[in-house]
Every structure is written in structure tokens, then in C-alpha cells.
Design a protein around this motif. Structure first.
Motif, PDB file in Angstrom:
ATOM      1  N   SER A 233      54.263  13.972  41.073  1.00  0.00           N
ATOM      2  CA  SER A 233      54.942  13.145  40.080  1.00  0.00           C
ATOM      3  C   SER A 233      56.371  12.812  40.496  1.00  0.00           C
ATOM      4  CB  SER A 233      54.945  13.855  38.727  1.00  0.00           C
ATOM      5  OG  SER A 233      55.639  13.108  37.757  1.00  0.00           O
ATOM      6  N   ALA A 234      57.020  13.773  41.171  1.00  0.00           N
ATOM      7  CA  ALA A 234      58.407  13.567  41.616  1.00  0.00           C
ATOM      8  C   ALA A 234      58.488  12.706  42.870  1.00  0.00           C
ATOM      9  CB  ALA A 234      59.061  14.918  41.874  1.00  0.00           C
ATOM     10  N   GLY A 235      57.334  12.300  43.418  1.00  0.00           N
ATOM     11  CA  GLY A 235      57.345  11.441  44.596  1.00  0.00           C
ATOM     12  C   GLY A 235      57.539  12.175  45.902  1.00  0.00           C
ATOM     13  N   VAL A 236      57.377  13.505  45.884  1.00  0.00           N
ATOM     14  CA  VAL A 236      57.596  14.296  47.103  1.00  0.00           C
ATOM     15  C   VAL A 236      56.478  14.060  48.115  1.00  0.00           C
ATOM     16  CG1 VAL A 236      57.786  16.644  48.026  1.00  0.00           C
ATOM     17  CG2 VAL A 236      58.924  16.039  45.875  1.00  0.00           C
ATOM     18  N   GLY A 237      55.238  13.986  47.626  1.00  0.00           N
ATOM     19  CA  GLY A 237      54.110  13.810  48.529  1.00  0.00           C
ATOM     20  C   GLY A 237      52.835  13.569  47.749  1.00  0.00           C
ATOM     21  N   ILE A 238      51.709  13.625  48.458  1.00  0.00           N
ATOM     22  CA  ILE A 238      50.404  13.422  47.843  1.00  0.00           C
ATOM     23  C   ILE A 238      49.565  14.675  48.052  1.00  0.00           C
ATOM     24  CG2 ILE A 238      50.548  10.946  48.244  1.00  0.00           C
ATOM     25  CD1 ILE A 238      48.509  11.303  50.514  1.00  0.00           C
ATOM     26  N   ALA A 239      48.439  14.780  47.347  1.00  0.00           N
ATOM     27  CA  ALA A 239      47.613  15.978  47.477  1.00  0.00           C
ATOM     28  C   ALA A 239      46.174  15.666  47.121  1.00  0.00           C
ATOM     29  CB  ALA A 239      48.140  17.095  46.581  1.00  0.00           C
ATOM     30  N   LEU A 240      45.240  16.237  47.864  1.00  0.00           N
ATOM     31  CA  LEU A 240      43.828  16.154  47.510  1.00  0.00           C
ATOM     32  C   LEU A 240      43.544  17.087  46.346  1.00  0.00           C
ATOM     33  CD1 LEU A 240      42.248  16.099  51.077  1.00  0.00           C
ATOM     34  CD2 LEU A 240      42.201  14.225  49.407  1.00  0.00           C
ATOM     35  N   ILE A 241      42.606  16.683  45.497  1.00  0.00           N
ATOM     36  CA  ILE A 241      42.286  17.464  44.302  1.00  0.00           C
ATOM     37  C   ILE A 241      40.814  17.215  43.957  1.00  0.00           C
ATOM     38  CG2 ILE A 241      43.005  15.617  42.726  1.00  0.00           C
ATOM     39  CD1 ILE A 241      44.145  17.801  40.880  1.00  0.00           C
ATOM     40  N   ALA A 242      40.163  18.175  43.341  1.00  0.00           N
ATOM     41  CA  ALA A 242      38.766  17.987  42.943  1.00  0.00           C
ATOM     42  C   ALA A 242      38.679  16.967  41.809  1.00  0.00           C
ATOM     43  CB  ALA A 242      38.163  19.311  42.497  1.00  0.00           C
ATOM     44  N   GLU A 243      37.574  16.225  41.780  1.00  0.00           N
ATOM     45  CA  GLU A 243      37.400  15.177  40.768  1.00  0.00           C
ATOM     46  C   GLU A 243      37.530  15.737  39.356  1.00  0.00           C
ATOM     47  OE1 GLU A 243      33.989  11.917  39.374  1.00  0.00           O
ATOM     48  OE2 GLU A 243      33.711  13.157  41.167  1.00  0.00           O
ATOM     49  N   GLY A 244      36.934  16.905  39.100  1.00  0.00           N
ATOM     50  CA  GLY A 244      37.024  17.495  37.768  1.00  0.00           C
ATOM     51  C   GLY A 244      38.436  17.877  37.406  1.00  0.00           C
ATOM     52  N   ASN A 245      39.211  18.345  38.374  1.00  0.00           N
ATOM     53  CA  ASN A 245      40.604  18.701  38.103  1.00  0.00           C
ATOM     54  C   ASN A 245      41.462  17.461  37.877  1.00  0.00           C
ATOM     55  OD1 ASN A 245      40.045  21.372  38.211  1.00  0.00           O
ATOM     56  ND2 ASN A 245      41.070  21.777  40.156  1.00  0.00           N
ATOM     57  N   ALA A 246      41.068  16.355  38.473  1.00  0.00           N
ATOM     58  CA  ALA A 246      41.791  15.109  38.197  1.00  0.00           C
ATOM     59  C   ALA A 246      41.707  14.770  36.714  1.00  0.00           C
ATOM     60  CB  ALA A 246      41.216  13.977  39.043  1.00  0.00           C
ATOM     61  N   ARG A 247      40.582  15.118  36.087  1.00  0.00           N
ATOM     62  CA  ARG A 247      40.445  14.872  34.645  1.00  0.00           C
ATOM     63  C   ARG A 247      41.170  15.932  33.825  1.00  0.00           C
ATOM     64  NH1 ARG A 247      34.949  13.985  36.467  1.00  0.00           N
ATOM     65  NH2 ARG A 247      34.513  11.750  36.577  1.00  0.00           N
ATOM     66  N   LEU A 248      41.104  17.183  34.278  1.00  0.00           N
ATOM     67  CA  LEU A 248      41.718  18.282  33.529  1.00  0.00           C
ATOM     68  C   LEU A 248      43.244  18.230  33.554  1.00  0.00           C
ATOM     69  CD1 LEU A 248      39.434  21.270  34.608  1.00  0.00           C
ATOM     70  CD2 LEU A 248      39.694  20.384  32.292  1.00  0.00           C
ATOM     71  N   TYR A 249      43.812  17.729  34.658  1.00  0.00           N
ATOM     72  CA  TYR A 249      45.257  17.801  34.847  1.00  0.00           C
ATOM     73  C   TYR A 249      45.943  16.435  34.746  1.00  0.00           C
ATOM     74  CZ  TYR A 249      44.842  22.654  36.398  1.00  0.00           C
ATOM     75  OH  TYR A 249      44.613  24.007  36.460  1.00  0.00           O
ATOM     76  N   LYS A 250      45.378  15.520  33.974  1.00  0.00           N
ATOM     77  CA  LYS A 250      46.023  14.216  33.805  1.00  0.00           C
ATOM     78  C   LYS A 250      47.446  14.373  33.287  1.00  0.00           C
ATOM     79  CE  LYS A 250      42.048  11.167  33.035  1.00  0.00           C
ATOM     80  NZ  LYS A 250      41.360  10.286  32.055  1.00  0.00           N
ATOM     81  N   ARG A 251      48.352  13.558  33.831  1.00  0.00           N
ATOM     82  CA  ARG A 251      49.732  13.596  33.353  1.00  0.00           C
ATOM     83  C   ARG A 251      50.448  12.303  33.734  1.00  0.00           C
ATOM     84  NH1 ARG A 251      52.254  18.697  35.644  1.00  0.00           N
ATOM     85  NH2 ARG A 251      50.197  19.434  35.088  1.00  0.00           N
ATOM     86  N   PRO A 252      51.517  11.958  32.997  1.00  0.00           N
ATOM     87  CA  PRO A 252      52.275  10.741  33.320  1.00  0.00           C
ATOM     88  C   PRO A 252      52.867  10.834  34.725  1.00  0.00           C
ATOM     89  CG  PRO A 252      52.880  11.580  31.151  1.00  0.00           C
ATOM     90  CD  PRO A 252      52.040  12.646  31.802  1.00  0.00           C
ATOM     91  N   GLY A 253      52.906   9.705  35.400  1.00  0.00           N
ATOM     92  CA  GLY A 253      53.542   9.658  36.713  1.00  0.00           C
ATOM     93  C   GLY A 253      52.627   9.980  37.868  1.00  0.00           C
ATOM     94  N   VAL A 254      51.360  10.339  37.583  1.00  0.00           N
ATOM     95  CA  VAL A 254      50.407  10.686  38.640  1.00  0.00           C
ATOM     96  C   VAL A 254      49.150   9.829  38.485  1.00  0.00           C
ATOM     97  CG1 VAL A 254      49.025  12.497  39.713  1.00  0.00           C
ATOM     98  CG2 VAL A 254      51.257  13.061  38.736  1.00  0.00           C
ATOM     99  N   THR A 255      48.718   9.252  39.590  1.00  0.00           N
ATOM    100  CA  THR A 255      47.494   8.444  39.631  1.00  0.00           C
ATOM    101  C   THR A 255      46.464   9.164  40.507  1.00  0.00           C
ATOM    102  OG1 THR A 255      48.695   6.360  39.338  1.00  0.00           O
ATOM    103  CG2 THR A 255      46.517   6.236  40.358  1.00  0.00           C
ATOM    104  N   PHE A 256      45.223   9.185  40.051  1.00  0.00           N
ATOM    105  CA  PHE A 256      44.147   9.824  40.810  1.00  0.00           C
ATOM    106  C   PHE A 256      43.150   8.759  41.269  1.00  0.00           C
ATOM    107  CE2 PHE A 256      45.627  12.952  37.690  1.00  0.00           C
ATOM    108  CZ  PHE A 256      45.929  14.034  38.514  1.00  0.00           C
ATOM    109  N   ARG A 257      42.764   8.836  42.549  1.00  0.00           N
ATOM    110  CA  ARG A 257      41.792   7.899  43.089  1.00  0.00           C
ATOM    111  C   ARG A 257      40.788   8.640  43.977  1.00  0.00           C
ATOM    112  NH1 ARG A 257      43.435   5.355  39.569  1.00  0.00           N
ATOM    113  NH2 ARG A 257      44.479   3.328  39.570  1.00  0.00           N
ATOM    114  N   PRO A 258      39.510   8.243  43.955  1.00  0.00           N
ATOM    115  CA  PRO A 258      38.514   8.905  44.801  1.00  0.00           C
ATOM    116  C   PRO A 258      38.737   8.601  46.284  1.00  0.00           C
ATOM    117  CG  PRO A 258      37.548   7.044  43.639  1.00  0.00           C
ATOM    118  CD  PRO A 258      38.924   7.214  43.074  1.00  0.00           C
ATOM    119  N   VAL A 259      38.386   9.593  47.120  1.00  0.00           N
ATOM    120  CA  VAL A 259      38.407   9.420  48.574  1.00  0.00           C
ATOM    121  C   VAL A 259      36.946   9.550  49.022  1.00  0.00           C
ATOM    122  CG1 VAL A 259      39.384  10.223  50.756  1.00  0.00           C
ATOM    123  CG2 VAL A 259      40.702  10.473  48.630  1.00  0.00           C
TER     124      VAL A 259
END
Length: 289
Positions: A233-259
Motif C-alpha cells: 500500500s505504501a508503494g514499497v514493492g509488490i508481493a505474490l499472494i494466494a487468491e483466497g487471501n486476496a479476498r480475505l485481506y482486501k484494503r484501500p490502496g492495494v490492487t490484486f490481479r491473477p498471475v
């Protein structure tokens, strides 16, 4: 002559892996630290445990004689420790986890367990990424929800869910408007990594297996999912995350996209192979998936 349990575990792991590099990764320690501990143990014993070869290590005659004795001793200690700790918190099962479990797994599992084991309570314990066994390695957890791979031969696992890997991006990132993002588009991006102690799990969430030997640009490390997403969110970097966690950890300033071109992540229930207690297996059997 006295030897510390930690040194004996180092000896067994190194004997089984045959290289300091592999043993250090399995034990979550640095190679120099492991080599130093092995040499200190050999000095106290008064004989060498290993022959140093160009291709790795081989046990000496003395090491071969000692190995089965040390294995048996450590197994006995581990069983005794688990039984003694259980007396401190009788009828309480401690469940470790590295992230929020969700996925309709944890709640029904706890309900089924309580029905099958009346009088028992379940305590949930969040463990940092610096322990990829979620507390199983040091017996501070009885069972655990973990992400694979897990670098511990004495831990049994059963896969519960397989999920695609997604990428967490700052909302203003140049790729944030894409529907999906091939990993090739991400190779040169700054990544947030798990701690080095996470071993193969860190490598998996950096997708090292598809980088063709090109090391990632690691700009920060994080020991928990919330830390990862705060850095994204702070723009430091990017990170891979599991699809289910992308739903669990939604928050402003972060976009999730499938790889789409990465192998899936696996969430598993895990327990120590040497733990003889029926209550542990009762909980494992209570978990769906």
C-alpha cells in the motif's frame, strides 16, 4: 561429555541432507552458523562426525555409530516434551496458522472437533513467516494450517486447498488496470519477501522456479500478511499472494490481479509425525478439504 539438543538436531539434519547448504535451509540457520556448531560439537566429542568432501559430507565411522542413538534420543525427548507441555494446559489444543484461514475451513473444523471431543478447547495462534512450520517445529503448536512447501521432514501434511497465485500491487501501479498479469511482466519489479528463515516457502512466494536464474529485486521483508500489504500500500514493492487471501485481506490502496502462468499455492493441515496423541489426529480428521 554434554551436548545440547540443538547441536544434536544439527548433527542429524546434516547427516540426513549430506550437505551443509541443504541442512542449513532445513534448520532455518545460516551455513556459517551451522558449520561452526558442528565443529564445536566435534571438538567436545573428541572425534570427527563428518568427512568433508568436494561434493558434500560423509559420516565417519564414529558419526555412523552415533547417528541412530541420537535419533532415538531426540524422538524420546520430543514425545516427552509434548506430553509434559500438555499437562500445563490440559484439554487444550493449540492450532498454529500463518495467515487468516477462512475458506470455510477453520470454523466448521473447530465445531466438529468440539462435538467429537467435549471438554476440549481450541486456542488459535498466529505465527510469523519466520517459522514456516507455524509452531510445529518447537512444539508450541499441536497442529497448524500452513502453506507449502514446508521444510521439515518430521511434519506430515494434507493439502486442503489449491489456489492460484495473485499479485498485490499498489493501486496506482502501471499494471493495476490489467485483468491478469503474466509473471514475465513482474520479473523486474521490486518484491517484498518473506524472511530468509522461511527457506523454500520464501522462494515459492518469489516464484524463483520460473525466473530462469534471475534473482528478484528484494526491497523489504515481512513476517506477516498484514505487514506485506502495508508495504504494498505504501508503494514499497509488490508481493505474490494466494487468491483466497486476496479476498480475505482486501484494503484501500492495494490492487490484486491473477498471475495465470504460475503453479498454484497449497494450503495444508500439518502435524508432527512423532506426536502420538489421538486428540491431534481427531482435529486433523475434523478439517474438511
Amino acid at each position: 561429555m554434554d551436548a545440547h539438543l540443538r547441536e544434536l538436531r544439527y548433527f542429524v539434519a546434516t547427516a540426513e541432507e549430506s550437505t551443509v547448504t541443504a541442512a542449513a535451509a532445513r534448520l532455518f540457520v545460516s551455513q556459517p552458523a551451522l558449520s561452526k556448531q558442528l565443529r564445536a560439537l566435534e571438538r567436545r566429542l573428541g572425534f570427527d562426525l563428518f568427512v568433508r568432501l568436494s561434493r558434500g559430507l560423509a559420516l565417519t565411522d564414529q558419526g555412523s555409530a552415533l547417528l541412530p542413538v541420537v535419533r532415538a534420543m531426540l524422538e524420546t525427548w520430543d514425545r516427552g516434551y509434548v506430553e509434559a507441555r500438555a499437562l500445563t494446559h490440559p484439554r487444550q489444543l493449540i492450532v498454529g496458522m500463518q495467515t487468516a484461514v477462512g475458506r470455510d475451513l477453520q470454523r466448521p473444523a473447530v465445531q466438529r472437533f468440539r462435538t467429537r471431543a467435549p471438554g476440549w478447547t481450541v486456542s488459535l495462534r498466529l505465527v510469523g513467516w519466520d517459522d514456516p512450520t507455524a509452531g510445529l517445529a518447537d512444539a508450541t503448536s499441536d497442529v497448524a494450517f500452513v502453506w507449502l512447501p514446508i521444510p521439515a521432514d518430521d511434519v506430515a501434511t494434507r493439502v486442503l486447498v489449491r489456489e492460484n497465485r495473485w499479485i498485490a500491487l499498489p493501486a496506482e501501479h502501471r499494471l493495476a488496470d490489467c485483468t491478469e498479469i503474466p509473471y514475465a511482466e513482474l520479473r523486474d519489479e521490486p518484491f517484498i519477501a518473506l524472511p530468509a528463515a522461511a527457506g523454500p516457502l520464501r522462494d515459492f512466494w518469489l516464484a524463483l522456479d520460473v525466473r530462469s536464474g534471475r534473482p528478484p529485486a528484494i526491497v523489504a521483508e515481512a513476517t506477516a500478511a498484514d505487514e506485506v500489504l502495508e508495504l504494498v500500500s505504501a508503494g514499497v514493492g509488490i508481493a505474490l499472494i494466494a487468491e483466497g487471501n486476496a479476498r480475505l485481506y482486501k484494503r484501500p490502496g492495494v490492487t490484486f490481479r491473477p498471475v495465470p502462468d504460475l503453479p498454484p499455492a497449497e494450503l495444508a493441515i500439518a502435524w508432527r509425525r512423532t506426536d502420538p496423541r489421538e486428540i491431534v489426529h481427531l482435529f486433523v480428521d475434523s478439517v474438511g478439504g
